[in-house]
Design a protein around this motif. Sequence first.
Motif, PDB file in Angstrom:
ATOM      1  N   VAL A 173       0.887  -1.159   0.080  1.00  0.00           N
ATOM      2  CA  VAL A 173       0.174   0.082  -0.149  1.00  0.00           C
ATOM      3  C   VAL A 173       0.869   1.133  -0.085  1.00  0.00           C
ATOM      4  CG1 VAL A 173      -1.957  -0.965   1.178  1.00  0.00           C
ATOM      5  CG2 VAL A 173      -0.285   0.140   2.356  1.00  0.00           C
ATOM      6  N   LEU A 174       2.194   0.990   0.133  1.00  0.00           N
ATOM      7  CA  LEU A 174       3.083   2.194   0.396  1.00  0.00           C
ATOM      8  C   LEU A 174       3.665   2.285  -1.276  1.00  0.00           C
ATOM      9  CD1 LEU A 174       5.357   1.825   3.290  1.00  0.00           C
ATOM     10  CD2 LEU A 174       3.050   3.124   3.026  1.00  0.00           C
ATOM     11  N   GLU A 175       4.183   3.577  -1.614  1.00  0.00           N
ATOM     12  CA  GLU A 175       5.160   3.514  -2.962  1.00  0.00           C
ATOM     13  C   GLU A 175       6.152   2.766  -2.404  1.00  0.00           C
ATOM     14  OE1 GLU A 175       4.205   4.958  -5.589  1.00  0.00           O
ATOM     15  OE2 GLU A 175       2.923   6.625  -4.856  1.00  0.00           O
ATOM     16  N   GLY A 211       8.464   7.772   3.125  1.00  0.00           N
ATOM     17  CA  GLY A 211       7.425   6.604   3.040  1.00  0.00           C
ATOM     18  C   GLY A 211       6.291   7.569   2.822  1.00  0.00           C
ATOM     19  N   SER A 212       5.480   7.057   1.756  1.00  0.00           N
ATOM     20  CA  SER A 212       4.305   7.590   1.086  1.00  0.00           C
ATOM     21  C   SER A 212       3.195   6.233   0.858  1.00  0.00           C
ATOM     22  CB  SER A 212       4.236   8.620   0.178  1.00  0.00           C
ATOM     23  OG  SER A 212       5.484   8.598  -0.407  1.00  0.00           O
ATOM     24  N   PHE A 213       1.911   6.690   1.258  1.00  0.00           N
ATOM     25  CA  PHE A 213       1.000   5.708   0.806  1.00  0.00           C
ATOM     26  C   PHE A 213       0.715   5.917  -0.766  1.00  0.00           C
ATOM     27  CE2 PHE A 213      -0.167   6.027   5.327  1.00  0.00           C
ATOM     28  CZ  PHE A 213      -0.154   4.568   5.325  1.00  0.00           C
ATOM     29  N   ARG A 214       0.608   4.897  -1.571  1.00  0.00           N
ATOM     30  CA  ARG A 214       0.448   4.918  -3.022  1.00  0.00           C
ATOM     31  C   ARG A 214      -0.612   6.052  -3.237  1.00  0.00           C
ATOM     32  NH1 ARG A 214      -1.420  -0.886  -3.841  1.00  0.00           N
ATOM     33  NH2 ARG A 214      -3.090  -0.082  -5.105  1.00  0.00           N
ATOM     34  N   SER A 215      -0.255   6.800  -4.549  1.00  0.00           N
ATOM     35  CA  SER A 215      -1.030   7.788  -4.517  1.00  0.00           C
ATOM     36  C   SER A 215      -2.686   7.680  -5.103  1.00  0.00           C
ATOM     37  CB  SER A 215      -0.517   8.741  -5.820  1.00  0.00           C
ATOM     38  OG  SER A 215      -0.560   7.942  -7.173  1.00  0.00           O
ATOM     39  N   ASP A 216      -2.611   6.415  -5.483  1.00  0.00           N
ATOM     40  CA  ASP A 216      -4.164   6.071  -5.839  1.00  0.00           C
ATOM     41  C   ASP A 216      -5.122   5.748  -4.821  1.00  0.00           C
ATOM     42  OD1 ASP A 216      -2.675   3.429  -5.511  1.00  0.00           O
ATOM     43  OD2 ASP A 216      -4.050   2.397  -6.557  1.00  0.00           O
ATOM     44  N   ILE A 217      -4.602   5.553  -3.855  1.00  0.00           N
ATOM     45  CA  ILE A 217      -5.188   5.232  -2.432  1.00  0.00           C
ATOM     46  C   ILE A 217      -5.302   5.884  -1.239  1.00  0.00           C
ATOM     47  CG2 ILE A 217      -5.569   2.628  -2.751  1.00  0.00           C
ATOM     48  CD1 ILE A 217      -3.203   2.162  -0.964  1.00  0.00           C
ATOM     49  N   PHE A 273       6.230   7.231   8.733  1.00  0.00           N
ATOM     50  CA  PHE A 273       6.441   8.548   7.936  1.00  0.00           C
ATOM     51  C   PHE A 273       5.275   8.831   7.039  1.00  0.00           C
ATOM     52  CE2 PHE A 273      10.728   8.337   9.585  1.00  0.00           C
ATOM     53  CZ  PHE A 273      10.764   9.698  10.183  1.00  0.00           C
ATOM     54  N   ALA A 274       4.724   7.817   6.377  1.00  0.00           N
ATOM     55  CA  ALA A 274       3.511   7.843   5.326  1.00  0.00           C
ATOM     56  C   ALA A 274       2.253   8.267   6.311  1.00  0.00           C
ATOM     57  CB  ALA A 274       3.274   6.336   4.916  1.00  0.00           C
TER      58      ALA A 274
END
Length: 309
Positions: A159-161, A169-175, A247-248
């Motif tokens: 679910v992360l990039e 750390g970041s969540f996927r941009s689509d979700i 961090f996400a």
Amino acid sequence: MGLLPLFFLFLLLTISSGESSNSVGVNYGQLGNNLPSPKQSVKLVQSLGATRIKIYDANPDILDAFKDTNVEVTMMVPNELIINISNSQKLADSWVQSNVVPFYSKTKIRYLLVGNEVISSSPKEIWPRIVPAMRKIQNSLKAHRLNRIKVSTSMAIDVLEPLSRPSNGSFRSDIADPIVKPLLQFLSRTKSFYFFDVYPYFAWVADPKNINLDYALFESRNIKYTDPVTKLNYTNLFDQMVDSVVFAMKRLGYPDIGIFIAETGWPNGGDIDQIGANIYNAATYNRNVVKKLTAKPTIGTPARPGSGN
Ligand SMILES: *[C@@H]1O[C@H](CO)[C@@H](O)[C@H](O)[C@H]1NC(C)=O
Ligand SMILES: *[C@@H]1O[C@H](CO)[C@@H](O)[C@H](O)[C@H]1NC(C)=O
Ligand SMILES: *[C@@H]1O[C@H](CO)[C@@H](O)[C@H](O)[C@H]1NC(C)=O
């Protein structure tokens, strides 16, 4: 004895700021042959000194077998029911009425996961229904005054990039906005946890040239990775993966939600015919992760050191 590795592969651990109960648990998967009966499992879990189990459904025989024990139970609403429950408070109520109420409080049900790795394993149309289903289940629990049960859902690392440095750390941009933000808002409001399945094995095996095996197995003596932005020093891949989630979540405005390690482990071979998947590495990983996560005082991760952070 063939069943033990399967039964024992996964651990259930928390890294959180609030309740800092770093007890180890057992994931009770029911896929496989020759699994012990629920009654035998209770004995096995207790003989391992585990105080938590997670089951992947609401199996009444297992919930019943753990009555009057001190084992805390995490149970699950199956992925297939999420859409219907999200559409109907009545269905949520009847699910809780028949799957939770008969066992609580003799069985110490503490967490109710609405779906298992839904975003990684189920069709897209279910994803936006997770949080609405969680809200309906939460309403039902509240109506029955089952206030000690926290509601969440479990996530995998995808679910992360793709992982880079933890501070990025970041969540996927689509979700991120449509699905994760409402989820974090729910977890924050209900003081629940982000349930996370973390497998350093799969991160390592995807890039064994650049990631040292010892670093993935918590065996590195002098390998260190310093995050260029935060300057935090990492000595193992597990911490890097967990902090990427920290961090996400922070990036979306929720820096304080506790993380519950819902599954971890290292494949011991079995069907996975891959480098590094063997009993020796699995034993090393499991021994080290348990040691780290049960240490007193709590070690935490570089971004969340100790227990009080
Ligand atoms: C969901 O509800 C629909 C319509 O009532 C029904 O046909 C379907 O079987 C239900 N799905 C599950 C998994 O119960
Ligand atoms: C940080 O993450 C973003 C995506 O979230 C990515 O585009 C960017 O390349 C990453 N930067 C570094 C230095 O890894
Ligand atoms: C990381 O390690 C370096 C060198 O060993 C040290 O100077 C630095 O203070 C450490 N960073 C943190 C955040 O402790």
